[in-house]
Write a protein that holds these residues in place. Structure first.
Motif, PDB file in Angstrom:
ATOM      1  N   PRO A  68       7.005   1.174   9.784  1.00  0.00           N
ATOM      2  CA  PRO A  68       7.790  -0.076   9.792  1.00  0.00           C
ATOM      3  C   PRO A  68       6.968  -1.122   9.188  1.00  0.00           C
ATOM      4  N   ALA A  69       5.567  -1.185   9.292  1.00  0.00           N
ATOM      5  CA  ALA A  69       4.691  -2.248   9.013  1.00  0.00           C
ATOM      6  C   ALA A  69       4.535  -1.861   7.451  1.00  0.00           C
ATOM      7  N   VAL A  70       4.722  -0.887   6.672  1.00  0.00           N
ATOM      8  CA  VAL A  70       4.443  -0.398   5.344  1.00  0.00           C
ATOM      9  C   VAL A  70       5.852  -1.176   4.416  1.00  0.00           C
ATOM     10  N   ASP A  71       5.651  -2.082   3.707  1.00  0.00           N
ATOM     11  CA  ASP A  71       6.515  -2.624   2.827  1.00  0.00           C
ATOM     12  C   ASP A  71       6.488  -2.330   1.595  1.00  0.00           C
ATOM     13  N   ILE A  72       5.320  -1.558   0.998  1.00  0.00           N
ATOM     14  CA  ILE A  72       5.262  -1.064  -0.257  1.00  0.00           C
ATOM     15  C   ILE A  72       4.554   0.134  -0.120  1.00  0.00           C
ATOM     16  N   VAL A  73       4.850   1.343  -0.835  1.00  0.00           N
ATOM     17  CA  VAL A  73       4.391   2.729  -0.632  1.00  0.00           C
ATOM     18  C   VAL A  73       3.465   2.818  -1.936  1.00  0.00           C
ATOM     19  N   VAL A  74       2.257   3.066  -1.902  1.00  0.00           N
ATOM     20  CA  VAL A  74       1.552   3.501  -3.112  1.00  0.00           C
ATOM     21  C   VAL A  74       1.113   4.925  -3.205  1.00  0.00           C
ATOM     22  N   GLU A  75       1.441   5.651  -4.177  1.00  0.00           N
ATOM     23  CA  GLU A  75       1.319   7.382  -4.362  1.00  0.00           C
ATOM     24  C   GLU A  75       0.436   7.381  -5.381  1.00  0.00           C
ATOM     25  N   VAL A  76      -0.782   7.738  -4.924  1.00  0.00           N
ATOM     26  CA  VAL A  76      -1.919   8.008  -5.994  1.00  0.00           C
ATOM     27  C   VAL A  76      -2.643   9.525  -5.255  1.00  0.00           C
ATOM     28  N   MET A  77      -1.921  10.374  -4.649  1.00  0.00           N
ATOM     29  CA  MET A  77      -2.286  11.495  -4.095  1.00  0.00           C
ATOM     30  C   MET A  77      -2.156  12.823  -5.357  1.00  0.00           C
ATOM     31  N   GLY A  78      -1.213  12.473  -6.528  1.00  0.00           N
ATOM     32  CA  GLY A  78      -1.462  13.422  -7.335  1.00  0.00           C
ATOM     33  C   GLY A  78      -0.623  14.564  -7.410  1.00  0.00           C
ATOM     34  N   GLY A  79      -0.383  15.517  -8.193  1.00  0.00           N
ATOM     35  CA  GLY A  79       0.326  16.828  -8.140  1.00  0.00           C
ATOM     36  C   GLY A  79       1.862  16.430  -7.749  1.00  0.00           C
ATOM     37  N   LEU A  80       2.624  17.513  -7.872  1.00  0.00           N
ATOM     38  CA  LEU A  80       4.279  17.540  -7.944  1.00  0.00           C
ATOM     39  C   LEU A  80       4.707  17.539  -6.366  1.00  0.00           C
ATOM     40  N   GLU A  81       4.292  18.189  -5.662  1.00  0.00           N
ATOM     41  CA  GLU A  81       4.850  18.201  -4.257  1.00  0.00           C
ATOM     42  C   GLU A  81       3.488  18.221  -3.409  1.00  0.00           C
ATOM     43  N   PRO A  82       3.554  17.185  -2.440  1.00  0.00           N
ATOM     44  CA  PRO A  82       4.782  16.768  -1.676  1.00  0.00           C
ATOM     45  C   PRO A  82       5.009  15.317  -2.246  1.00  0.00           C
ATOM     46  N   ALA A  83       4.463  15.039  -3.447  1.00  0.00           N
ATOM     47  CA  ALA A  83       4.219  13.431  -3.873  1.00  0.00           C
ATOM     48  C   ALA A  83       5.836  13.181  -4.477  1.00  0.00           C
ATOM     49  N   ARG A  84       6.623  14.023  -5.074  1.00  0.00           N
ATOM     50  CA  ARG A  84       7.928  13.704  -5.347  1.00  0.00           C
ATOM     51  C   ARG A  84       8.909  13.511  -4.259  1.00  0.00           C
ATOM     52  N   SER A  85       8.714  14.290  -3.225  1.00  0.00           N
ATOM     53  CA  SER A  85       9.588  14.153  -2.033  1.00  0.00           C
ATOM     54  C   SER A  85       9.063  12.847  -1.288  1.00  0.00           C
ATOM     55  N   LEU A  86       7.956  12.557  -1.173  1.00  0.00           N
ATOM     56  CA  LEU A  86       7.693  11.320  -0.533  1.00  0.00           C
ATOM     57  C   LEU A  86       8.101   9.881  -1.351  1.00  0.00           C
ATOM     58  N   ILE A  87       8.073  10.175  -2.679  1.00  0.00           N
ATOM     59  CA  ILE A  87       8.537   8.902  -3.262  1.00  0.00           C
ATOM     60  C   ILE A  87      10.099   8.811  -3.072  1.00  0.00           C
ATOM     61  N   LEU A  88      10.751   9.986  -3.215  1.00  0.00           N
ATOM     62  CA  LEU A  88      11.885   9.737  -2.605  1.00  0.00           C
ATOM     63  C   LEU A  88      12.184   9.438  -1.511  1.00  0.00           C
ATOM     64  N   ARG A  89      11.753   9.759  -0.522  1.00  0.00           N
ATOM     65  CA  ARG A  89      11.853   9.302   0.808  1.00  0.00           C
ATOM     66  C   ARG A  89      11.506   7.850   1.164  1.00  0.00           C
ATOM     67  N   ALA A  90      10.522   7.446   0.299  1.00  0.00           N
ATOM     68  CA  ALA A  90      10.336   5.814   0.584  1.00  0.00           C
ATOM     69  C   ALA A  90      11.490   4.967  -0.237  1.00  0.00           C
ATOM     70  N   ILE A  91      11.941   5.676  -1.442  1.00  0.00           N
ATOM     71  CA  ILE A  91      13.213   4.985  -1.992  1.00  0.00           C
ATOM     72  C   ILE A  91      14.255   4.925  -0.906  1.00  0.00           C
ATOM     73  N   ALA A  92      14.593   6.121  -0.286  1.00  0.00           N
ATOM     74  CA  ALA A  92      15.679   6.217   0.625  1.00  0.00           C
ATOM     75  C   ALA A  92      15.615   5.048   1.626  1.00  0.00           C
ATOM     76  N   ALA A  93      14.181   4.909   2.032  1.00  0.00           N
ATOM     77  CA  ALA A  93      14.177   3.988   3.275  1.00  0.00           C
ATOM     78  C   ALA A  93      14.051   2.399   2.839  1.00  0.00           C
ATOM     79  N   GLY A  94      14.430   2.375   1.250  1.00  0.00           N
ATOM     80  CA  GLY A  94      14.374   0.959   0.821  1.00  0.00           C
ATOM     81  C   GLY A  94      13.207   0.435   0.504  1.00  0.00           C
ATOM     82  N   LYS A  95      12.044   1.158   0.373  1.00  0.00           N
ATOM     83  CA  LYS A  95      10.573   0.523   0.125  1.00  0.00           C
ATOM     84  C   LYS A  95      10.281   1.027  -1.225  1.00  0.00           C
ATOM     85  N   PRO A  96       9.879  -0.210  -2.000  1.00  0.00           N
ATOM     86  CA  PRO A  96       9.446  -0.029  -3.475  1.00  0.00           C
ATOM     87  C   PRO A  96       8.194   0.882  -3.528  1.00  0.00           C
ATOM     88  N   VAL A  97       8.141   1.434  -4.630  1.00  0.00           N
ATOM     89  CA  VAL A  97       6.973   2.458  -4.659  1.00  0.00           C
ATOM     90  C   VAL A  97       6.257   1.988  -6.282  1.00  0.00           C
TER      91      VAL A  97
END
Length: 435
Positions: A68-97
């Protein structure tokens, strides 16, 4: 008000982002309001290029997204998965990426954009193409009033470094690649770079933004530099050209009457005349040339990879989102979606119908009349020749280089088939595109 940042990945780019956030002095005032709240890493015991409090680190990226302390998620891990799923998870939680992941965006950009639209959050991708070069936002906004004809670029620093060395020193591809790996310019497994896949990911993204509709990444014809020979680089130089790995997206029609806009999107080694704007881009630098009406030609140039340039683009996107939060949300005027410009359908045309100039190197017997018979094969297929030069002649044979005028690809291939049938021709040793 402090804005909490959750960082997925602490490699080269992630460490660069963390370093910027840890030293806000002299930067935009909003940087001082950004605070790392949690960082996902693969190995807690691994040495880090940036000093972070141990309690910030974890090995569960989902915990970073869900914090809950994270307001913006920054994805710089690379690769297809789990990056894609984590981006969609952040969006579902209402957090910009904010993401630098060109592979995910090239393949799943529409899915991510649809999820972001439904949830009303931002997904920004400036760092996914061109490293520190600002190109995503200019295509979406600054050049939005233009009718884009063509986007072409050198968008892979590893291959540009290798080709620059081959041209300057006459060195073989394998030797320069080994040097690039030792210097850290190329990965231990360089396939994504040298086979053209990285550039294809990026041009898929640029084409979608430039032309207003998604481009099927898997359908982009892609050829790398891994089979390129030093002699072709040398012959190109003697003929007034330089060889670059070029990524191109070009409009071939209007898509009138509701039809999909026809595009030619491709990646391949290309001979560029020395006076071409992209010909002078050397080393690990990138450059993207946008040609449109009414702007004409606009070129974006700079470092295309590395901790500093890519982290710069990531933080710029974070600041965009932070600024919007300060002034009240999407009504502030920033396009909230990475692909919000998708307002029409695009299609890739059949490669046989496209038109290009070509460079062909032939190994032949050294006997009278060979050049004439080769010329006849081209002529019968309707291929006009700009130049034909014999570079080597010995008892072992000759090497003949042909550069054609612009020609339909199907006619060019027809000519090559006829040339292969000539008993004097031992092999078509190389075939490259030419501008």
């Amino acid at each position: 008000m402090t804005i909490g940042i959750g960082l997925l990945g602490l490699g080269t780019v992630g460490a660069g982002v963390a370093a910027i956030l840890a030293q806000p002095e002299g930067r935009h005032p909003l940087v001082a309001d950004l605070a790392l709240r949690r960082v996902a890493v693969r190995d807690l015991s691994r040495p880090r290029p940036v000093d972070l409090a141990p309690e910030l680190l974890c090995t569960d990226p989902q915990a970073v997204v869900d914090d809950p302390a994270v307001d913006i998620v920054v994805e710089v891990m690379g690769g297809l998965e789990p990056a894609r799923s984590l981006i969609l998870r952040a969006i579902a939680a209402g957090k910009p990426v904010v993401t630098a992941n060109k592979a995910v965006i090239a393949r799943y950009g529409q899915e991510i954009a649809a999820a972001a639209t439904a949830r009303g959050v931002y997904v920004l991708i400036e760092a996914a193409v061109g490293g520190g070069i600002p190109i995503i936002e200019p295509l979406k906004q600054s050049l939005g009033g233009n009718r884009i004809q063509r986007v072409s670029g050198i968008i892979n620093g590893t291959t540009n470094y290798i080709l620059s060395r081959m041209a300057d020193e006459g060195a073989a591809y394998e030797a320069v690649l080994a040097d690039a790996q030792r210097l850290g310019y190329a990965e231990a497994d360089p396939a994504a770079d040298v086979q053209g896949g990285d550039a294809a990911d990026k041009i898929a993204i640029l084409a979608g933004l430039a032309y207003g509709g998604p481009v099927a990444r898997e359908a982009i014809p892609t050829e790398g530099i891994d089979r390129l020979q030093a002699r072709d680089v040398a012959y190109a130089n003697q003929l007034g050209y330089v060889v670059k790995l070029l990524a191109v997206a070009e409009r071939l029609g209007e898509g009138a009457g509701g039809e999909a806009l026809p595009l030619d999107v491709r990646v391949h080694p290309t001979l560029l005349p020395r006076q071409h704007p992209l010909a002078g881009v050397h080393g690990v630098n990138n450059a993207i040339l946008v040609e449109g009406d009414p702007v004409g030609q606009v070129m974006f140039y700079g470092p295309g990879a590395g901790a500093g340039p890519t982290a710069s683009a990531v933080v710029a996107d974070i600041l965009n989102i932070a600024g919007i939060r300060r002034v009240g949300g999407p009504e502030a005027g920033l396009d909230p979606l990475l692909a919000a410009s998708s307002w029409r359908q695009c299609r890739l045309v059949d490669g046989a119908s496209t038109r290009h100039r070509n460079y062909v190197r032939l190994r032949t017997c050294d006997e009278a009349g060979v050049i004439g018979r080769i010329g006849t094969c081209f002529g019968q297929a309707g291929v006009s020749i700009q130049s034909i030069v014999q570079f080597e002649s010995s008892e072992a044979g000759a090497e003949i280089v042909v550069i054609t005028h612009e020609v339909r690809e199907s006619a060019f291939q027809e000519a090559l088939e006829a040339i292969r049938a000539l008993h004097e021709v031992e092999a078509i040793a190389a075939c490259l595109r030419t501008l």
